[in-house]
Design a protein around this motif. Structure first.
Motif, PDB file in Angstrom:
ATOM      1  N   MET A 118       1.462   7.429  -5.742  1.00 42.65           N
ATOM      2  CA  MET A 118       2.045   6.272  -5.118  1.00 42.65           C
ATOM      3  C   MET A 118       3.748   6.068  -5.929  1.00 42.65           C
ATOM      4  SD  MET A 118      -0.580   2.840  -6.037  1.00 42.65           S
ATOM      5  CE  MET A 118       0.803   1.975  -5.055  1.00 42.65           C
ATOM      6  N   MET A 119       3.937   7.211  -7.095  1.00 45.53           N
ATOM      7  CA  MET A 119       5.534   7.296  -7.426  1.00 45.53           C
ATOM      8  C   MET A 119       6.159   8.321  -6.616  1.00 45.53           C
ATOM      9  SD  MET A 119       8.046   6.097  -9.030  1.00 45.53           S
ATOM     10  CE  MET A 119       7.204   4.618  -9.631  1.00 45.53           C
ATOM     11  N   THR A 120       5.030   9.130  -6.445  1.00 50.04           N
ATOM     12  CA  THR A 120       5.501  10.260  -5.657  1.00 50.04           C
ATOM     13  C   THR A 120       5.451  10.616  -3.648  1.00 50.04           C
ATOM     14  OG1 THR A 120       4.434  12.103  -7.431  1.00 50.04           O
ATOM     15  CG2 THR A 120       4.896  12.993  -4.975  1.00 50.04           C
ATOM     16  N   ILE A 121       5.198   9.394  -3.896  1.00 48.55           N
ATOM     17  CA  ILE A 121       5.771   8.999  -1.865  1.00 48.55           C
ATOM     18  C   ILE A 121       6.806   8.201  -2.437  1.00 48.55           C
ATOM     19  CG2 ILE A 121       5.112   7.477  -0.055  1.00 48.55           C
ATOM     20  CD1 ILE A 121       1.692   8.420  -1.044  1.00 48.55           C
ATOM     21  N   SER A 122       6.622   6.980  -3.348  1.00 50.74           N
ATOM     22  CA  SER A 122       7.928   6.533  -3.834  1.00 50.74           C
ATOM     23  C   SER A 122       9.923   7.223  -3.461  1.00 50.74           C
ATOM     24  CB  SER A 122       7.511   5.373  -4.222  1.00 50.74           C
ATOM     25  OG  SER A 122       6.957   4.715  -4.585  1.00 50.74           O
ATOM     26  N   CYS A 126      13.011   7.988  -0.836  1.00 43.58           N
ATOM     27  CA  CYS A 126      13.946   8.094  -1.076  1.00 43.58           C
ATOM     28  C   CYS A 126      14.674   9.709  -1.241  1.00 43.58           C
ATOM     29  CB  CYS A 126      14.191   7.715  -2.891  1.00 43.58           C
ATOM     30  SG  CYS A 126      13.466   6.403  -3.316  1.00 43.58           S
ATOM     31  N   TYR A 127      14.243  11.135  -1.471  1.00 48.24           N
ATOM     32  CA  TYR A 127      14.680  12.547  -0.735  1.00 48.24           C
ATOM     33  C   TYR A 127      14.830  12.473   0.557  1.00 48.24           C
ATOM     34  CZ  TYR A 127      14.924  17.311  -0.723  1.00 48.24           C
ATOM     35  OH  TYR A 127      15.080  18.725  -1.017  1.00 48.24           O
ATOM     36  N   PHE A 271      19.569   0.359  -2.510  1.00 45.63           N
ATOM     37  CA  PHE A 271      18.998  -0.741  -1.652  1.00 45.63           C
ATOM     38  C   PHE A 271      17.663   0.138  -1.607  1.00 45.63           C
ATOM     39  CE2 PHE A 271      16.375  -2.395   2.463  1.00 45.63           C
ATOM     40  CZ  PHE A 271      16.386  -3.633   1.799  1.00 45.63           C
ATOM     41  N   ILE A 272      17.173   1.521  -1.066  1.00 48.97           N
ATOM     42  CA  ILE A 272      16.748   2.928  -0.621  1.00 48.97           C
ATOM     43  C   ILE A 272      15.939   2.405  -1.979  1.00 48.97           C
ATOM     44  CG2 ILE A 272      15.103   4.784  -0.181  1.00 48.97           C
ATOM     45  CD1 ILE A 272      17.484   3.777   2.681  1.00 48.97           C
ATOM     46  N   SER A 273      17.142   3.428  -3.134  1.00 50.25           N
ATOM     47  CA  SER A 273      16.358   3.921  -4.219  1.00 50.25           C
ATOM     48  C   SER A 273      16.717   3.002  -5.419  1.00 50.25           C
ATOM     49  CB  SER A 273      17.464   5.028  -4.565  1.00 50.25           C
ATOM     50  OG  SER A 273      18.823   4.516  -5.087  1.00 50.25           O
ATOM     51  N   GLU A 280      11.623   0.542  -9.001  1.00 53.44           N
ATOM     52  CA  GLU A 280      11.198   0.077  -8.781  1.00 53.44           C
ATOM     53  C   GLU A 280      12.131  -0.667  -8.022  1.00 53.44           C
ATOM     54  OE1 GLU A 280       7.931   0.061 -11.930  1.00 53.44           O
ATOM     55  OE2 GLU A 280       9.740  -0.789 -12.615  1.00 53.44           O
ATOM     56  N   GLY A 281      13.256  -0.614  -7.586  1.00 50.90           N
ATOM     57  CA  GLY A 281      14.385  -1.599  -7.449  1.00 50.90           C
ATOM     58  C   GLY A 281      14.458  -1.502  -6.100  1.00 50.90           C
ATOM     59  N   GLY A 282      13.808  -0.789  -5.084  1.00 50.24           N
ATOM     60  CA  GLY A 282      14.544  -0.207  -4.095  1.00 50.24           C
ATOM     61  C   GLY A 282      13.388  -0.954  -3.002  1.00 50.24           C
ATOM     62  N   ILE A 283      14.145  -0.737  -1.697  1.00 51.28           N
ATOM     63  CA  ILE A 283      12.854  -1.270  -0.629  1.00 51.28           C
ATOM     64  C   ILE A 283      11.959   0.849  -0.635  1.00 51.28           C
ATOM     65  CG2 ILE A 283      14.201   0.201   0.964  1.00 51.28           C
ATOM     66  CD1 ILE A 283      12.818  -2.771   1.614  1.00 51.28           C
ATOM     67  N   ALA A 284      11.854   1.569  -0.920  1.00 59.11           N
ATOM     68  CA  ALA A 284      11.060   2.924  -0.638  1.00 59.11           C
ATOM     69  C   ALA A 284       9.546   2.472  -1.780  1.00 59.11           C
ATOM     70  CB  ALA A 284      11.460   4.034  -1.268  1.00 59.11           C
ATOM     71  N   CYS A 285       9.776   1.898  -2.922  1.00 64.25           N
ATOM     72  CA  CYS A 285       8.585   0.974  -3.712  1.00 64.25           C
ATOM     73  C   CYS A 285       8.246   0.084  -2.766  1.00 64.25           C
ATOM     74  CB  CYS A 285       9.590   0.477  -4.754  1.00 64.25           C
ATOM     75  SG  CYS A 285       8.389   0.230  -6.019  1.00 64.25           S
ATOM     76  N   THR A 286       8.976  -1.082  -2.521  1.00 66.46           N
ATOM     77  CA  THR A 286       8.596  -1.694  -1.643  1.00 66.46           C
ATOM     78  C   THR A 286       7.140  -1.447  -0.728  1.00 66.46           C
ATOM     79  OG1 THR A 286      10.678  -2.683  -1.954  1.00 66.46           O
ATOM     80  CG2 THR A 286       8.695  -4.108  -0.379  1.00 66.46           C
ATOM     81  N   ILE A 287       8.216  -0.512   0.564  1.00 64.88           N
ATOM     82  CA  ILE A 287       7.146   0.250   1.610  1.00 64.88           C
ATOM     83  C   ILE A 287       6.252   0.468   0.849  1.00 64.88           C
ATOM     84  CG2 ILE A 287       6.562   1.724   2.550  1.00 64.88           C
ATOM     85  CD1 ILE A 287      10.058   1.502   3.492  1.00 64.88           C
ATOM     86  N   VAL A 288       5.994   1.350  -0.368  1.00 67.93           N
ATOM     87  CA  VAL A 288       4.794   2.065  -1.120  1.00 67.93           C
ATOM     88  C   VAL A 288       3.361   0.576  -1.181  1.00 67.93           C
ATOM     89  CG1 VAL A 288       3.834   3.111  -3.095  1.00 67.93           C
ATOM     90  CG2 VAL A 288       5.474   3.980  -1.202  1.00 67.93           C
TER      91      VAL A 288
END
Length: 306
Positions: A118-122, A126-127, A271-273, A280-288
């Motif tokens: 899950m962290m890798t996908i987040s 971002c990348y 906002f993404i990262s 954990e403060g970005g929208i990438a994490c929200t999606i995952v």
């Protein structure tokens, strides 16, 4: 109802529901407040142990060692206090916190790899969006092969820290409220409680708090589906370890300590990262996290939520 899926709540079923609304509300407030009090007692005990160790080893042990001591003894102290409370005050077996023996090792390892995935996908999100980019250096910590030793050593601390937070929120608070009231309320309260624990962290904001609560919801439905907390303990510890010591990203606003295999820096939209709070403060994490919740919900017995 499937016994395996419900036993996390079943272990606390003797916590009778209170028919009087005022009594129910007061008891709910008391339960949440009690969780805070037990945590503080555990922190004090852990702090005393660290103080004794510091006196016995008067030389400066360095930031990495101090961090490991805090993760092990501060959080370890909290875990012990909750176990003692369950055993001697609530008169329950410690295993009702979610420590059921069936497939314990298998579920922990499975959860550990899910947390890393899950962290890798987040990070990959971002990348791919250009909001993070890798670098080969970091201020004050080793990066790459030179960091392998401290990275593995600090994992011990993350195992204790992540496991303890799961004992408190998904092992104790979730089933106590779920048995006394209902499971949906228990998920909401325990997840919000988990988010509030990070309210004083560096660079905390609205989206970080939302993501922390979403992690709590994900962990709650995962634990309910498993009927134990082994899996979420693995997920939580691996999530923090991968975030800080594999990818070199701030963990809930806390700087990287010990070393990291890779180092990712913000390079675009925060906002993404997640910016200074970490991913954990970005929208990438929200999606995952939202996808994770939906996947677990799809495969769980919905009767558990009643």
């Amino acid at each position: 109802m499937n016994e395996n899926q419900s036993r996390l709540i079943e272990g606390f079923r003797s916590e009778k529901k209170k028919p009087n609304t005022v009594v129910s509300v007061l008891l709910l407030i008391f339960t949440v407040a009690l969780a805070f009090v037990l945590m503080i007692v555990g922190q004090i005990i852990g702090g005393i142990v660290i103080g004794v160790i510091t006196l016995a080893v008067p030389t400066d042990m360095g930031m990495t060692t101090n961090t490991i001591l805090n993760l092990v003894f501060i959080f370890g102290g909290m875990a012990v206090v909750f176990m003692l409370y369950v055993k001697f005050i609530q008169k329950r077996k410690v295993r009702t916190l979610g420590f059921y023996k069936e497939n314990a090792g298998k579920n922990y390892i499975k959860g550990f790899f899910i947390g890393i995935a899950m962290m890798t996908i987040s990070v990959l999100i971002c990348y791919a969006t250009g909001s993070m980019k890798p670098t080969t250096t970091a201020s004050g910590v080793a990066v790459g092969a030179a960091a392998i030793g401290p990275v593995l050593l600090i994992l011990i601390g993350w195992i204790i820290q992540g496991g303890t937070e799961e004992i408190i929120t998904r092992g104790w608070l979730l089933p106590v409220i779920g048995a006394r009231y209902n499971v949906i309320l228990a998920i909401i309260i325990s997840s919000s409680f988990f988010g509030l624990l990070h309210l004083g962290n560096n660079n905390v904001g609205v989206l970080p708090m939302i993501n922390l609560i979403l992690f709590g919801v994900f962990a709650a439905v995962y634990a309910l589906r498993e009927g134990a907390i082994w899996g979420v303990m693995g997920i939580h510890s691996a999530w923090n370890w991968a975030q800080g010591n594999i990818f070199g990203i701030e963990v809930s606003g806390n700087p990287v300590v010990g070393g990291t295999i890779f180092k990712f820096n913000n390079s675009g939209s925060q906002f993404i990262s997640g910016g200074g709070f970490g991913i954990e403060g970005g929208i990438a994490c929200t999606i995952v996290l939202v996808i994770g919740i939906l996947i677990v919900y799809k495969f769980m017995n919905k009767e558990v939520l009643r």
